[in-house]
Design a protein around this motif. Sequence first.
Motif, mmCIF file in Angstrom:
data_model
loop_
_atom_site.group_PDB
_atom_site.id
_atom_site.type_symbol
_atom_site.label_atom_id
_atom_site.label_comp_id
_atom_site.label_asym_id
_atom_site.label_seq_id
_atom_site.Cartn_x
_atom_site.Cartn_y
_atom_site.Cartn_z
ATOM 1 N N ASP A 90 0.787 -1.277 0.083
ATOM 2 C CA ASP A 90 -0.266 0.171 0.158
ATOM 3 C C ASP A 90 0.221 1.354 -0.540
ATOM 4 O OD1 ASP A 90 -2.261 -1.587 -0.004
ATOM 5 O OD2 ASP A 90 -2.543 -1.443 2.505
ATOM 6 N N LEU A 91 1.632 1.075 0.521
ATOM 7 C CA LEU A 91 3.136 2.082 0.422
ATOM 8 C C LEU A 91 3.486 2.490 -0.383
ATOM 9 C CD1 LEU A 91 4.704 1.737 4.141
ATOM 10 C CD2 LEU A 91 3.497 4.096 3.942
ATOM 11 N N SER A 102 7.645 12.622 6.268
ATOM 12 C CA SER A 102 8.353 11.953 6.795
ATOM 13 C C SER A 102 8.986 10.604 6.424
ATOM 14 C CB SER A 102 8.646 11.918 8.052
ATOM 15 O OG SER A 102 7.745 11.322 8.518
ATOM 16 N N THR A 103 9.803 9.697 6.867
ATOM 17 C CA THR A 103 9.941 8.210 6.887
ATOM 18 C C THR A 103 8.845 7.348 8.012
ATOM 19 O OG1 THR A 103 11.948 8.556 8.035
ATOM 20 C CG2 THR A 103 12.609 8.563 5.827
ATOM 21 N N LEU A 125 8.823 -2.976 7.597
ATOM 22 C CA LEU A 125 9.270 -1.368 7.588
ATOM 23 C C LEU A 125 10.069 -0.749 7.717
ATOM 24 C CD1 LEU A 125 5.632 -1.010 8.883
ATOM 25 C CD2 LEU A 125 6.070 -1.054 7.054
ATOM 26 N N GLN A 126 10.891 -1.303 8.695
ATOM 27 C CA GLN A 126 12.043 -0.771 8.980
ATOM 28 C C GLN A 126 13.431 -0.756 8.170
ATOM 29 O OE1 GLN A 126 13.732 -0.473 13.375
ATOM 30 N NE2 GLN A 126 11.615 -1.545 13.964
ATOM 31 N N GLN A 127 12.864 -2.665 7.376
ATOM 32 C CA GLN A 127 14.339 -3.012 6.780
ATOM 33 C C GLN A 127 14.015 -1.938 5.386
ATOM 34 O OE1 GLN A 127 16.489 -5.125 6.956
ATOM 35 N NE2 GLN A 127 16.047 -4.390 8.946
ATOM 36 N N PHE A 128 12.912 -1.540 4.942
ATOM 37 C CA PHE A 128 12.529 -0.642 3.949
ATOM 38 C C PHE A 128 12.953 1.122 4.359
ATOM 39 C CE2 PHE A 128 11.007 -4.672 2.290
ATOM 40 C CZ PHE A 128 11.104 -4.207 0.909
ATOM 41 N N GLY A 129 13.124 1.653 5.223
ATOM 42 C CA GLY A 129 13.957 2.613 5.469
ATOM 43 C C GLY A 129 12.385 3.931 6.433
#
Length: 254
Positions: A90-91, A102-103, A125-129
């Motif tokens: 979705d992002l 922002s991130t 999610l954190q792995q994708f920034g």
Amino acid sequence: MVDLHCHILPGIDDGAQNMSDSLAMAKQAVEEGITTIVATPHYHKTVYENTKPTILSKTNELNEALKTEGINLRILPGQEPRIDGDLLVDLEESKAITLAGSTYLFIEFPSAHVPRYTEKLLYDLQQFGYTPIIVHPERNQEVIEHPEILYHFVNNGALTQVTAASLCGDFGKKIKSFSLQLVEYNLTHFIACDAHNTTKRRFRMQEAFKQVSMKFGTDYEYMFQENAELLIEGKNVYKEMPERIKKKKLFKLF
């Protein structure tokens, strides 16, 4: 003051129902000392499908209305996505969006439980920034009963946001006590209003910060206020080492 969580955009979720409601909320926000609001309409595919184009359009519309009315308030685009296994997709497709470009990304749990895939999603999610922010964990029944769950998420990089009204006792003594514990044990990083209207779900920021300052000192109050400012600037926010909530203290407070 910056408020990161507000349902002020007109006519797209269970917040402001029209522009008149939005402007009334805006006036109340200014009275609270708020200068910037990140508008965060619900994104829940089966109920509120508020995607990026709709949110940007409504944000621009409201900013123009505020300018016309002479209300000194700035609205930035954001969203409150309900947790979903397809959130990364979705992002990528601009259905889900971050806060103020922002991130940082809000994530809302169901009120009664924490989905089993949550840990993997937060990691991905954190792995994708992205930096996931779990909203109002103090109102999630499973988190209240098992705060170790939240400690684990925060210890692994997730952030959280407590509702101002929770700290004021508007949702009851139990939730107020638990909210204060999240502050005490470094398990939350933001305080935001989650206002939906000017009556039952209104802005309670000043009183919430007063509660925090009285119990923990003004340094905590300033930290929470500065974290909101850092977020909309896309900068790293302040966070202390999380601690496990001691059960005996939890039971005493409850």
